[in-house]
Design an enzyme around this catalytic site. Structure first.
Site, short mmCIF file in Angstrom:
data_model
loop_
_atom_site.label_atom_id
_atom_site.label_comp_id
_atom_site.label_asym_id
_atom_site.label_seq_id
_atom_site.Cartn_x
_atom_site.Cartn_y
_atom_site.Cartn_z
N ASP A 54 0.83 -1.20 0.00
CA ASP A 54 0.00 0.00 0.00
C ASP A 54 0.87 1.26 0.00
OD1 ASP A 54 -2.34 -1.38 -0.02
OD2 ASP A 54 -2.74 -1.19 2.12
N LYS A 89 -4.04 2.57 -2.70
CA LYS A 89 -5.37 3.14 -2.97
C LYS A 89 -5.53 4.33 -2.03
CE LYS A 89 -7.71 -0.61 -2.06
NZ LYS A 89 -6.59 -1.51 -1.76
N MET A 111 -10.23 7.15 8.42
CA MET A 111 -10.36 7.84 7.13
C MET A 111 -11.46 8.89 7.18
SD MET A 111 -10.05 4.31 4.89
CE MET A 111 -11.15 3.46 6.05
#
Length: 504
Positions: A278, A300, A415
């Site tokens: 990641d 991502k 997030m």
């Protein structure tokens, strides 16, 4: 071009942005002398020379000791007494002479003067013998370093003379990482290596066997049935025949600090053929990976070009079908908002073995940074981890806001940098007090870590004020009000709970 290239080109839609150097510059080259039944010259009978002599004897050398009897110290006297009858130490009751180097594999001296050191060094070099003169680095072809002994596994540590105490500290740390049982497993590998290789074809079959062997080697001491079990494992791999299918490991990289990796995560990185990592995985974590492993960035990130999840799934399948050991390296814990479920479902459907290595999730890293218990019994009866971001860019529609607004719970939103205003409004609408303590964190455990503390009513304004280059974590609940005076500085003129602390 690598055999992996067609697979990578077929799936990856973005360039590889980071490629770690295989090996950085070395101050010295670590090498290992094989000294069994070789002659070693030792000049001087001091305790320092005796310690070097013990190392040489432990490696199987035969010593030629040159030292007048009156100069032989207590430690060497004990060595000589223990050696009676073995004949591994020949004591010459005199100083060294150039003819003493004949047939020697290595030479050690404890020289009292520069003149003696220079003469011993020159004589050894003339005889073609590597030499070490104790505490005189200018007259040393090699250094002994610090040793971790799990023989036949031997670890040597050197600081090139810069900090011997640091080398000792490193040795102590490595000692805790390598179980004593490792020696027995390594000895078994040496004993049966030829047998294993006679039963296994070179390539993927051997690699698969040795990877499974390593999993055993870091476990309990081998029992009486261990040898036969390993031989049976060879036979199972051979009977399977055909092209060996690889496997996939979903590995948690933690919040960023490489020291927070589990031992199993490090071993997985060391065994990987390919690492799909990641964007949030730190360089210090990747540095621990096997040098030969192919590293592919599949990050991502919201608002940036990203690799689609289906593409990542396809890549894992293709690589495993090609017989590769694939590590899918995810920041935090793979099972917490890491889409591990989707990846496991796909791999299961394809019949590809998959294992999971947990990591420290950001919510727990935040608790550790603050020194706060998320379940302190005076404040909280439960903990909730909630995603603050849906595919549509807003907070998810199916959050149980009544439960999230429970004042006896600790809630962590992941997030949540762009949805803080929605989160605060929903919680207030469902009855949570606007003065409820809040913590905002980003880049936890990294050099640019930032943490701010405040209260729920101030949350949206503070996040609009701050610009974050990494995902934001929001902790809400009474536990975040504890230790406030200790952990955070408050500037006069701000609100009662200002978001004023940066821990970067």
């Amino acid at each position: 071009m690598s055999a992996l290239s067609p697979i990578i080109r077929a799936v990856v839609r973005q360039p590889i942005e980071r490629e770690a150097t295989r090996i950085e510059p070395l101050a010295v080259l670590p090498v290992f002398f094989r000294l069994s039944n070789q002659t070693a010259v030792v000049a001087g009978g001091s305790d320092a020379a005796a310690w070097k002599a013990e190392l040489l004897l432990a490696a199987g050398a035969r010593l030629q000791l040159f030292a007048p009897s009156q100069t032989v110290g207590e430690q060497f006297t004990r060595l000589l007494a223990r050696d009676q009858g073995d004949g591994r130490i020949a004591h010459h009751d005199r100083g060294w002479t150039p003819d003493g180097f004949a047939g020697a594999a290595i030479a050690i001296a404890d020289a009292q003067t520069e003149t003696e050191a220079r003469a011993f060094y020159a004589a050894a070099k003339a005889a073609g013998v590597p030499v070490n003169i104790i505490d005189k680095p200018d007259y040393c072809d090699f250094q002994f370093g610090t040793i971790v002994n799990r023989s036949p596994v031997v670890v040597g540590i050197s600081t090139d003379g810069a900090a011997p105490i640091l080398a000792q500290a490193i040795r102590r740390k490595i000692e805790t990482l390598l179980p004593a049982s490792l020696a027995a497993w390594a000895e078994m590998a040496r004993k049966l290596r030829a047998t294993f290789h006679a039963r296994l074809e070179p390539g993927l079959h051997r690699r698969a066997f040795w990877e499974r062997f390593v999993d055993h080697a870091f476990g309990p001491t081998p029992g009486p049935a261990a040898e036969q079990a390993l031989l049976d494992e060879c036979d199972r791999i051979t009977r399977a025949g055909g092209k060996a299918t690889g496997r996939v490991m979903l590995v948690g990289a933690g919040p960023g600090d490489a020291e927070l990796l589990t031992l199993k995560a490090v071993r997985s990185l060391q065994a990987a053929d390919v690492i799909l990592f990641d964007d949030l995985v730190s360089d210090s974590v990747l540095e621990l990976a096997r040098r030969e492993a192919k590293r592919i960035l599949v990050g991502k990130r919201g608002g940036r070009p990203s690799c689609k999840q289906d593409d990542i799934n396809d890549m894992m399948v293709k690589l495993a079908r090609a017989g590769k050991h694939v590590v899918r390296l995810k920041s935090g814990d793979p099972m917490i908002f890491g889409r591990a479920g989707e990846e496991i479902d796909r791999l299961d459907a394809e019949g590809i073995p998959v294992d999971v290595v947990p990591g420290i999730t950001a919510g727990l890293a935040m608790a550790a940074t603050l020194g706060l218990s998320l379940t302190h019994r005076d404040c909280a009866r439960s903990v909730r981890f909630i995603t603050g971001h849906s595919r549509k860019g807003s907070v998810p529609d199916d959050i149980d806001w009544t439960a999230a607004a429970d004042p006896s719970a600790t809630t962590i939103f992941y997030m949540a940098g762009t949805t803080a205003d929605q989160i605060a409004a929903k919680l207030r609408a469902h009855g949570l007090d606007g003065h409820t303590p809040v913590v905002i964190a980003s880049a936890l455990s990294r050099p640019d870590e930032e943490v701010w503390r405040g209260e729920l009513d101030l949350l949206p304004a503070k996040l609009r004020e701050k610009r974050h280059g990494s995902p934001v974590l929001i902790g809400i609940g009474a536990v975040f009000g504890r230790r406030a005076a200790t952990l955070f500085n408050h500037d006069e003129g701000e609100d009662h709970h200002p978001l004023s602390r940066s821990a970067g």
